[in-house]
Design an enzyme around this catalytic site. Sequence first.
Site, PDB file in Angstrom:
ATOM      1  N   TRP A 183       0.863  -1.181   0.000  1.00 53.39           N
ATOM      2  CA  TRP A 183       0.000   0.000   0.000  1.00 53.39           C
ATOM      3  C   TRP A 183       0.899   1.230   0.000  1.00 53.39           C
ATOM      4  CZ3 TRP A 183      -0.203   4.043   3.561  1.00 53.39           C
ATOM      5  CH2 TRP A 183      -1.130   5.042   3.218  1.00 53.39           C
ATOM      6  N   GLU A 224      -3.032  -3.031  -2.473  1.00 53.70           N
ATOM      7  CA  GLU A 224      -4.180  -2.443  -1.771  1.00 53.70           C
ATOM      8  C   GLU A 224      -4.465  -1.019  -2.242  1.00 53.70           C
ATOM      9  OE1 GLU A 224      -3.445  -2.047   2.438  1.00 53.70           O
ATOM     10  OE2 GLU A 224      -5.464  -1.326   2.872  1.00 53.70           O
ATOM     11  N   LYS A 226      -7.112   2.543  -2.475  1.00 60.70           N
ATOM     12  CA  LYS A 226      -7.758   3.419  -1.498  1.00 60.70           C
ATOM     13  C   LYS A 226      -8.473   4.533  -2.236  1.00 60.70           C
ATOM     14  CE  LYS A 226      -6.548   5.701   2.825  1.00 60.70           C
ATOM     15  NZ  LYS A 226      -5.546   5.764   3.904  1.00 60.70           N
ATOM     16  N   ASP A 257      -9.592  -3.251   1.511  1.00 57.82           N
ATOM     17  CA  ASP A 257      -9.691  -2.732   2.875  1.00 57.82           C
ATOM     18  C   ASP A 257     -11.086  -2.152   3.026  1.00 57.82           C
ATOM     19  OD1 ASP A 257      -9.655  -0.758   5.027  1.00 57.82           O
ATOM     20  OD2 ASP A 257      -7.485  -1.019   5.103  1.00 57.82           O
ATOM     21  N   HIS A 260     -11.721   1.642   2.848  1.00 61.39           N
ATOM     22  CA  HIS A 260     -11.165   2.429   1.744  1.00 61.39           C
ATOM     23  C   HIS A 260     -12.152   2.785   0.649  1.00 61.39           C
ATOM     24  CE1 HIS A 260      -6.658   1.477   2.634  1.00 61.39           C
ATOM     25  NE2 HIS A 260      -7.311   1.972   3.659  1.00 61.39           N
ATOM     26  N   HIS A 284      -8.415  -6.517   4.289  1.00 63.97           N
ATOM     27  CA  HIS A 284      -8.100  -5.747   5.479  1.00 63.97           C
ATOM     28  C   HIS A 284      -9.435  -5.414   6.109  1.00 63.97           C
ATOM     29  CE1 HIS A 284      -3.749  -4.026   5.056  1.00 63.97           C
ATOM     30  NE2 HIS A 284      -3.801  -5.324   5.189  1.00 63.97           N
ATOM     31  N   ASP A 292     -12.152   6.802   6.635  1.00 62.42           N
ATOM     32  CA  ASP A 292     -11.247   5.672   6.840  1.00 62.42           C
ATOM     33  C   ASP A 292     -10.584   5.787   8.214  1.00 62.42           C
ATOM     34  OD1 ASP A 292      -9.585   3.465   6.303  1.00 62.42           O
ATOM     35  OD2 ASP A 292      -8.016   4.761   5.498  1.00 62.42           O
ATOM     36  N   ASP A 294     -10.316   3.654  10.703  1.00 61.93           N
ATOM     37  CA  ASP A 294      -9.660   2.475  11.275  1.00 61.93           C
ATOM     38  C   ASP A 294     -10.065   2.205  12.719  1.00 61.93           C
ATOM     39  OD1 ASP A 294      -7.724   1.246   9.217  1.00 61.93           O
ATOM     40  OD2 ASP A 294      -7.359   3.393   9.033  1.00 61.93           O
ATOM     41  N   ASP A 324      -7.190  -4.540   9.993  1.00 67.44           N
ATOM     42  CA  ASP A 324      -6.487  -3.268   9.851  1.00 67.44           C
ATOM     43  C   ASP A 324      -7.229  -2.191  10.619  1.00 67.44           C
ATOM     44  OD1 ASP A 324      -4.903  -1.181   9.224  1.00 67.44           O
ATOM     45  OD2 ASP A 324      -5.301  -1.176   7.068  1.00 67.44           O
TER      46      ASP A 324
HETATM   47  C1  RNT Z   1      -3.678   2.572   4.799  1.00 66.66           C
HETATM   48  C2  RNT Z   1      -3.813   1.122   4.530  1.00 66.66           C
HETATM   49  C3  RNT Z   1      -2.711   0.258   5.051  1.00 66.66           C
HETATM   50  C4  RNT Z   1      -2.261   0.648   6.446  1.00 66.66           C
HETATM   51  C5  RNT Z   1      -1.226  -0.263   7.045  1.00 66.66           C
HETATM   52  C6  RNT Z   1      -0.610   0.312   8.270  1.00 66.66           C
HETATM   53  O1  RNT Z   1      -4.795   3.284   4.505  1.00 66.66           O
HETATM   54  O2  RNT Z   1      -5.046   0.663   5.014  1.00 66.66           O
HETATM   55  O3  RNT Z   1      -3.078  -1.049   4.970  1.00 66.66           O
HETATM   56  O4  RNT Z   1      -3.346   0.750   7.320  1.00 66.66           O
HETATM   57  O5  RNT Z   1      -0.291  -0.594   6.105  1.00 66.66           O
HETATM   58 ZN    ZN Z   2      -5.395  -1.477   4.948  1.00 66.84          ZN
END
Ligand code: RNT
Ligand code: ZN
Length: 416
Positions: A183, A224, A226, A257, A260, A284, A292, A294, A324
């Site tokens: 990523w 990955e 986004k 993810d 994302h 993820h 986003d 997390d 994640d």
């Molecule tokens: C970032 C991505 C990625 C990170 C990690 C820490 O938006 O989701 O996967 O969260 O690599």
């Molecule tokens: Zn991620």
Amino acid sequence: MRETIIDWAREYFAEVGVDVDRALDRLASVSISLQCWQGDDVGGFESTGQALGGGLAVTGAYPGKARTPDELRSDAAQALKWIPGKHRFNLHASYGDFGGKVVDRDAVTIEHFLSWVDWAKELGIGLDFNPTYFAHPKAANGWTLASADEGIREFWIEHGKRCRDIGAEFGSRLGTSCCTNFWIPDGFKDTPADRHGPRKRLITALDEIFRESIDERYNVDAVEGKLFGIGSESYVVGSHEFYWSYALTRGKLLCLDSGHFHPTESIADKISTALAYMPGLMLHVSRGVRWDSDHIVTWNDDLQAITREVVQNDALDRVRLGLDFFDASVNRVAAWVIGARSLLKGILAALLEPPGIREAEIDEDLTRRLALQERMKMAPLGVIWDEFCIRQKTLSESEWWQSCRDYEKNVLLKRQ
Ligand code: RNT
Ligand code: ZN
């Protein structure tokens, strides 16, 4: 008493055509990749003191975060004890055991990760890996592999190559294939003039990183995408469509993810299409709140939609499940446990889905389908979950929490 309750729950599910024991055996074989970065707020162990950057942000100041590889290993080992089943650990390149030395990203080797390999061996778990394309002076303006500067691109290409090699070492030394996930943060805060150029540069850079083929028994690569990040609101080079196409044409794993995408866009509906075209997927699993953000994964509708797609597409063996999230506002060890247990609960619920739901659909009886779907939301899932924890010799919902509090008191709070 317990036996009676479990027998009743088993009976409840048998009545709708579900074999609970089979579901629990299947669940026992599911591995989740636990993200190292929840343990220390994405800090890592480089001694350069770089700010996080890359559009990533951690909020909260809960005491007791891991400051060294040993502390992180101790915390993660605790978390793994309270997560039923056999799982994996997902490292970032910035988490090497650098022994206080400055080792730049284009110089990382397996040597810096040997203590992690030893630890994983001891626990009998696999490792996954991620190149770190943030928190570094050469990523300070948010551009790495797609940078217009050739020197910057070269530096990060070297980092990517080295990370795949480290991943392959993990795989061969631990006897379980490592997933190395790429990523990058590259993008523009404001309206770009050229959207095409950076994407062409990224394709070339990735192709160069992946030039050497690596035995899939040791390492598989994932990419990955986004939608946006802080500071890349208007344009992200590695968008979803970019990596979907890249993964498809290059035979890479696509990493989806769940944080994302637009807040109302779920990855659940993408899984069946991806699996129709691609050999597998990396997930993820995260929880975005308005953006986003997390947040720690919880057992909510979004999660269940994702896990049911994986299970109902019969894809548990083709989908690598990773977590994640990074939340510094609560006990970090508990965060791991809650997120991982929630994901497992989602998979369990999907494994306990009655075949009658699908049959109703085939019969074009959509009323029956809806009625059964709704009925199952109140099914005694919790009883089966507790049974799973007991069979896996893991503490139950009420017990793990107490042990975690003890660990907090005896270990985490002593780190001040
Ligand atoms: C970032 C991505 C990625 C990170 C990690 C820490 O938006 O989701 O996967 O969260 O690599
Ligand atoms: Zn991620």
